[in-house]
Write a protein that holds these residues in place. Structure first.
Motif, PDB file in Angstrom:
ATOM      1  N   GLU A 187       0.834  -1.198   0.000  1.00 20.28           N
ATOM      2  CA  GLU A 187       0.000   0.000   0.000  1.00 20.28           C
ATOM      3  C   GLU A 187       0.876   1.259   0.000  1.00 20.28           C
ATOM      4  O   GLU A 187       2.079   1.190   0.188  1.00 20.28           O
ATOM      5  N   TYR A 204      -1.527  -8.775   8.514  1.00 19.68           N
ATOM      6  CA  TYR A 204      -1.634  -8.915   9.971  1.00 19.68           C
ATOM      7  C   TYR A 204      -2.226 -10.277  10.316  1.00 19.68           C
ATOM      8  O   TYR A 204      -1.693 -10.992  11.159  1.00 19.68           O
ATOM      9  N   GLN A 240       1.490 -18.069  15.307  1.00 20.27           N
ATOM     10  CA  GLN A 240       0.858 -19.119  16.115  1.00 20.27           C
ATOM     11  C   GLN A 240       1.508 -20.470  15.832  1.00 20.27           C
ATOM     12  O   GLN A 240       1.753 -21.262  16.747  1.00 20.27           O
ATOM     13  N   ILE A 265       4.058  -4.357   9.248  1.00 17.06           N
ATOM     14  CA  ILE A 265       2.813  -5.010   9.654  1.00 17.06           C
ATOM     15  C   ILE A 265       3.052  -6.491   9.983  1.00 17.06           C
ATOM     16  O   ILE A 265       2.476  -7.019  10.934  1.00 17.06           O
ATOM     17  N   GLN A 312       4.710  -6.671  13.341  1.00 18.18           N
ATOM     18  CA  GLN A 312       3.734  -6.399  14.384  1.00 18.18           C
ATOM     19  C   GLN A 312       2.826  -7.609  14.626  1.00 18.18           C
ATOM     20  O   GLN A 312       2.542  -7.961  15.769  1.00 18.18           O
ATOM     21  N   ASP A 324       4.917 -12.278  21.682  1.00 22.20           N
ATOM     22  CA  ASP A 324       5.280 -11.572  22.909  1.00 22.20           C
ATOM     23  C   ASP A 324       4.395 -11.951  24.098  1.00 22.20           C
ATOM     24  O   ASP A 324       4.681 -11.569  25.234  1.00 22.20           O
ATOM     25  N   LYS A 346      -9.099   0.691  -0.554  1.00 24.48           N
ATOM     26  CA  LYS A 346      -8.190  -0.202   0.177  1.00 24.48           C
ATOM     27  C   LYS A 346      -8.883  -1.527   0.462  1.00 24.48           C
ATOM     28  O   LYS A 346      -9.932  -1.562   1.099  1.00 24.48           O
ATOM     29  N   GLY A 362       4.300  -2.243  24.414  1.00 25.92           N
ATOM     30  CA  GLY A 362       4.815  -3.596  24.550  1.00 25.92           C
ATOM     31  C   GLY A 362       5.127  -4.244  23.218  1.00 25.92           C
ATOM     32  O   GLY A 362       5.175  -5.448  23.092  1.00 25.92           O
ATOM     33  N   SER A 363       5.313  -3.423  22.185  1.00 25.10           N
ATOM     34  CA  SER A 363       5.538  -3.967  20.860  1.00 25.10           C
ATOM     35  C   SER A 363       6.901  -3.519  20.348  1.00 25.10           C
ATOM     36  O   SER A 363       7.552  -2.681  20.958  1.00 25.10           O
ATOM     37  N   VAL A 364       7.318  -4.080  19.216  1.00 24.55           N
ATOM     38  CA  VAL A 364       8.583  -3.649  18.643  1.00 24.55           C
ATOM     39  C   VAL A 364       8.349  -2.418  17.776  1.00 24.55           C
ATOM     40  O   VAL A 364       7.258  -2.206  17.269  1.00 24.55           O
ATOM     41  N   ARG A 418      -3.321 -17.989  27.833  1.00 27.31           N
ATOM     42  CA  ARG A 418      -3.682 -16.570  27.743  1.00 27.31           C
ATOM     43  C   ARG A 418      -4.725 -16.332  26.658  1.00 27.31           C
ATOM     44  O   ARG A 418      -5.485 -15.379  26.729  1.00 27.31           O
ATOM     45  N   VAL A 472      -5.609 -12.758  25.408  1.00 27.72           N
ATOM     46  CA  VAL A 472      -5.147 -12.821  24.031  1.00 27.72           C
ATOM     47  C   VAL A 472      -6.300 -13.299  23.153  1.00 27.72           C
ATOM     48  O   VAL A 472      -6.978 -14.268  23.507  1.00 27.72           O
ATOM     49  N   LYS A 487      -7.699 -14.271  19.130  1.00 29.17           N
ATOM     50  CA  LYS A 487      -7.324 -14.563  17.748  1.00 29.17           C
ATOM     51  C   LYS A 487      -8.194 -13.742  16.815  1.00 29.17           C
ATOM     52  O   LYS A 487      -9.404 -13.669  16.989  1.00 29.17           O
ATOM     53  N   ARG A 513     -13.319  -5.681  14.695  1.00 25.19           N
ATOM     54  CA  ARG A 513     -12.968  -4.674  13.689  1.00 25.19           C
ATOM     55  C   ARG A 513     -13.659  -4.961  12.356  1.00 25.19           C
ATOM     56  O   ARG A 513     -14.211  -4.065  11.723  1.00 25.19           O
ATOM     57  N   PHE A 516     -10.748  -0.080   6.432  1.00 20.48           N
ATOM     58  CA  PHE A 516      -9.327   0.041   6.106  1.00 20.48           C
ATOM     59  C   PHE A 516      -9.060   1.407   5.465  1.00 20.48           C
ATOM     60  O   PHE A 516      -8.045   2.058   5.746  1.00 20.48           O
ATOM     61  N   PHE A 527      -8.034   4.402   7.696  1.00 17.76           N
ATOM     62  CA  PHE A 527      -6.762   4.384   8.432  1.00 17.76           C
ATOM     63  C   PHE A 527      -5.591   4.614   7.486  1.00 17.76           C
ATOM     64  O   PHE A 527      -5.675   4.298   6.294  1.00 17.76           O
ATOM     65  N   ASN A 529      -2.708   3.168   7.239  1.00 18.74           N
ATOM     66  CA  ASN A 529      -2.094   1.968   6.667  1.00 18.74           C
ATOM     67  C   ASN A 529      -2.520   0.729   7.463  1.00 18.74           C
ATOM     68  O   ASN A 529      -3.230   0.839   8.461  1.00 18.74           O
ATOM     69  N   GLN A 530      -2.064  -0.426   7.008  1.00 16.21           N
ATOM     70  CA  GLN A 530      -2.413  -1.696   7.652  1.00 16.21           C
ATOM     71  C   GLN A 530      -2.017  -1.723   9.120  1.00 16.21           C
ATOM     72  O   GLN A 530      -2.666  -2.357   9.942  1.00 16.21           O
ATOM     73  N   ILE A 531      -0.918  -1.050   9.426  1.00 22.33           N
ATOM     74  CA  ILE A 531      -0.393  -1.100  10.792  1.00 22.33           C
ATOM     75  C   ILE A 531      -1.370  -0.428  11.752  1.00 22.33           C
ATOM     76  O   ILE A 531      -1.706  -0.983  12.804  1.00 22.33           O
ATOM     77  N   ALA A 534      -4.534  -2.506  12.054  1.00 19.31           N
ATOM     78  CA  ALA A 534      -4.315  -3.667  12.937  1.00 19.31           C
ATOM     79  C   ALA A 534      -4.347  -3.242  14.404  1.00 19.31           C
ATOM     80  O   ALA A 534      -4.924  -3.929  15.253  1.00 19.31           O
ATOM     81  N   LYS A 535      -3.739  -2.109  14.705  1.00 19.00           N
ATOM     82  CA  LYS A 535      -3.717  -1.628  16.092  1.00 19.00           C
ATOM     83  C   LYS A 535      -5.122  -1.293  16.571  1.00 19.00           C
ATOM     84  O   LYS A 535      -5.468  -1.511  17.735  1.00 19.00           O
ATOM     85  N   LYS A 581      -6.752  -4.545  17.464  1.00 15.37           N
ATOM     86  CA  LYS A 581      -6.256  -5.053  18.741  1.00 15.37           C
ATOM     87  C   LYS A 581      -6.850  -4.258  19.910  1.00 15.37           C
ATOM     88  O   LYS A 581      -7.186  -4.816  20.957  1.00 15.37           O
TER      89      LYS A 581
END
Lengths: 312, 222
Positions: free
Chosen positions: A117, A133, A141, A167, A170, A177, A290, B38-40, B117, B140, B142, B147, B155, B158, B160-162, B165-166, B169
């Motif tokens: 994108e 994602y 998993q 992505i 993440q 994590d 999108k 808590g993420s990278v 979890r 946790v 799946k 969303r 989509f 937003f 972008n995908q990131i 996704a957030k 979550k």
């Protein structure tokens, strides 16, 4: 030089058509622009787009930009100069690409993005990307399960300018994590590249000989890492990739790499062409700009059905 | 209790950037934000994007009324073919994705898997003693069914995908913090349960994996 050659070829083709007494009306042209076909993923995309376009009655030109934003701009210029009616593009960077797609739009040529994108909407007509994602969570998993929920691992990340690198990382970490006994000892970008991944994996192995698993942002890096692991006699290391390439499929079937995540790349390219066709005929695609397409986990159980980024 | 807690968090949050400035002057903000969540860190992290705030803003005024209007009784929904069920009780943003449907369920908890979890409960919705659906109770979760059930944000909304996704979550985290965290995890089996939940029809034959938007426990039944 290449341009004159293309003109020459077009001239010959035109002459031939006249020679056969066919009406000399040229078919509409669709330009397909992707990163280098060295990565079979991009080759499959280009093939999927090209075949679908030809089946729908278009001529095609297939070009590569090698993940270089300047080259990408040249390829867009070529598409404009050749009078393309639509551009199918797997782009060279979420920010750097905006200007190139805008230039095509200003020239009246709609762009249909696949795989990656860009950071704006309203410039391309469609952005169809894998649900990275969701796919990364599937891969993570499986990785957690294979690792027995514990041990040291490394992550190979893709090109930073590419949203897909971020992505997928993440998605991996949102799963991994949650397991405190899984410890990431190294996280490095190998820029989607097999040779870079080979070198990075070698140095990670030297620094962390106790490593138990590697999770990779794509399959070409996974292949590079697997070559380094094999060379070091460390085929016990659990390796999971992302893409669903035939190379990784074969490795999975031979008990090498443990799993990957299939992106429906071939279908994605076909879908982009179908939407381009509909847009050219009706002025709209009927879909939001999108769009996501779900991914599928590939393990030894279903690897046999995988062929060229699609399930048989 | 809740307002004072929020105040404390606000004070802490306000204090953090100050402390960071003192210690590491040139630390890029995205590193701090990634560490805080808590993420990278990724090159697309946007410190200005606040998915929790977005979720807080839509949950009560928009999301719950939307899902309540959309939802069908579980048994009725399950009797339909996926496309029928999707059109009547669900949403999909694009034709290339599976439907995500909303359902109301009244049933009994037959089993609980709370040793992980990614905890779940099994729910019998038709009274035959066999579980008809699996409900995620976190922390946790799946997937991103909450969303993906929403038609008023997509989509397209937003960067972008990131960020998309957030947002997904954060929706899962919201129902966990609001309701599921307080469930008596060792005393669930045998209780009746009422819930409003969503699930994706990616494999119509499989037992639905439901993410709740509302969940209430009743008395234990024999």
């Amino acid at each position: 030089m290449r341009f004159t050659k293309a003109l020459l070829a077009a001239g010959i083709a035109g002459t031939l058509a006249l020679g056969f007494g066919v009406a000399a009306q040229a078919k509409d042209l669709v330009a397909v622009i992707t990163p280098s076909h060295d990565n079979p993923f991009f080759k499959a995309e280009a093939e999927g787009a090209q075949k679908r376009a030809q089946a729908l009655g278009y001529d095609t030109i297939v070009l590569v930009h090698d993940d270089d934003a300047n080259k990408q701009m040249e390829r867009i210029d070529t598409a404009i100069a050749r009078g393309a009616k639509a551009i199918i593009l797997d782009n060279a960077g979420a920010d750097a690409t905006v200007a190139a797609v805008q230039k095509a739009k200003d020239a009246g040529i709609p762009s249909f993005l696949i795989d990656r994108e860009i950071n704006v909407t309203g410039v391309a007509v469609a952005q169809i990307v894998s649900n990275n994602y969701q796919g990364a969570q599937l891969g993570a998993q499986e990785f957690v399960k294979l690792m027995g929920e514990k041990g040291n691992y490394a992550e190979l990340v893709g090109r930073e300018a590419d949203t897909n690198a971020g992505i997928r990382s993440q998605g991996y970490h949102d799963v991994i994590d949650d397991y405190p006994d899984l410890k990431m000892v190294a996280r490095q970008s190998a820029n989607w590249s097999q040779t870079e991944a080979f070198a990075k994996m070698e140095s990670i192995l030297q620094a962390h000989p106790d490593i138990k698993g590697v999770i990779s942002g794509n399959d070409t890096m996974a292949m590079g890492a697997w070559a380094a692991l094999t060379a070091a006699g460390r085929t016990d290391v659990i390796l999971v990739g992302f893409d669903g390439s035939n190379d990784v499929r074969d490795s999975i079937r031979q008990g090498g790499i443990k799993a990957t995540v299939l992106q429906p790349a071939y279908r994605q390219a076909e879908l982009a062409v179908e939407q381009a066709d509909q847009f050219l005929k009706t002025g709209k695609t009927g879909q939001p700009e999108k769009q996501l397409m779900d991914c599928l986990l590939i393990t030894p159980d279903n690897a046999g059905k995988l062929e060229t980024f699609a399930m048989k | 209790m809740a307002p004072s807690r929020r105040l404390v968090i606000a004070i802490l949050a306000a204090g953090l950037p100050l402390a960071a400035c003192k210690l590491v002057k040139n630390e890029p903000p995205q590193v701090a934000s990634a560490a805080a969540s808590g993420s990278v860190a990724t090159s697309f992290d946007n410190p200005a994007f606040d998915p929790e705030k977005t979720v807080e803003e839509i949950w009560q005024p928009k999301l719950l009324p939307y899902l309540k209007a959309k939802a069908g009784p579980f048994a009725e929904l399950r009797a339909l073919a996926p496309d029928e069920a999707g059109k009547r009780f669900g949403h999909r943003a694009v034709d290339s994705m599976p439907w995500t449907v909303a359902a109301t369920v009244e049933g009994r908890i037959t089993a609980a898997d709370t040793g992980t979890r990614a905890a779940t409960i099994e729910v019998d919705a038709d009274g035959d003693g066999a579980a008809d659906l699996t409900v995620q109770i976190g922390p946790v979760f799946k997937g991103t069914a909450l969303r993906d059930s929403i038609d008023f944000l997509s989509f397209n909304s937003f960067a972008n995908q990131i960020e998309y996704a957030k947002f997904g979550k954060a929706l899962n985290a919201h129902i966990y913090n609001a309701t599921l965290a307080a469930l008596p995890r060792d005393k669930l089996v045998g209780r009746t349960v009422t819930l409003l939940g969503v699930f994706t029809l990616d494999d119509p034959k499989a037992k639905p994996l439901v993410t709740p938007a509302e969940l209430g426990l009743g008395e234990a039944t024999p």
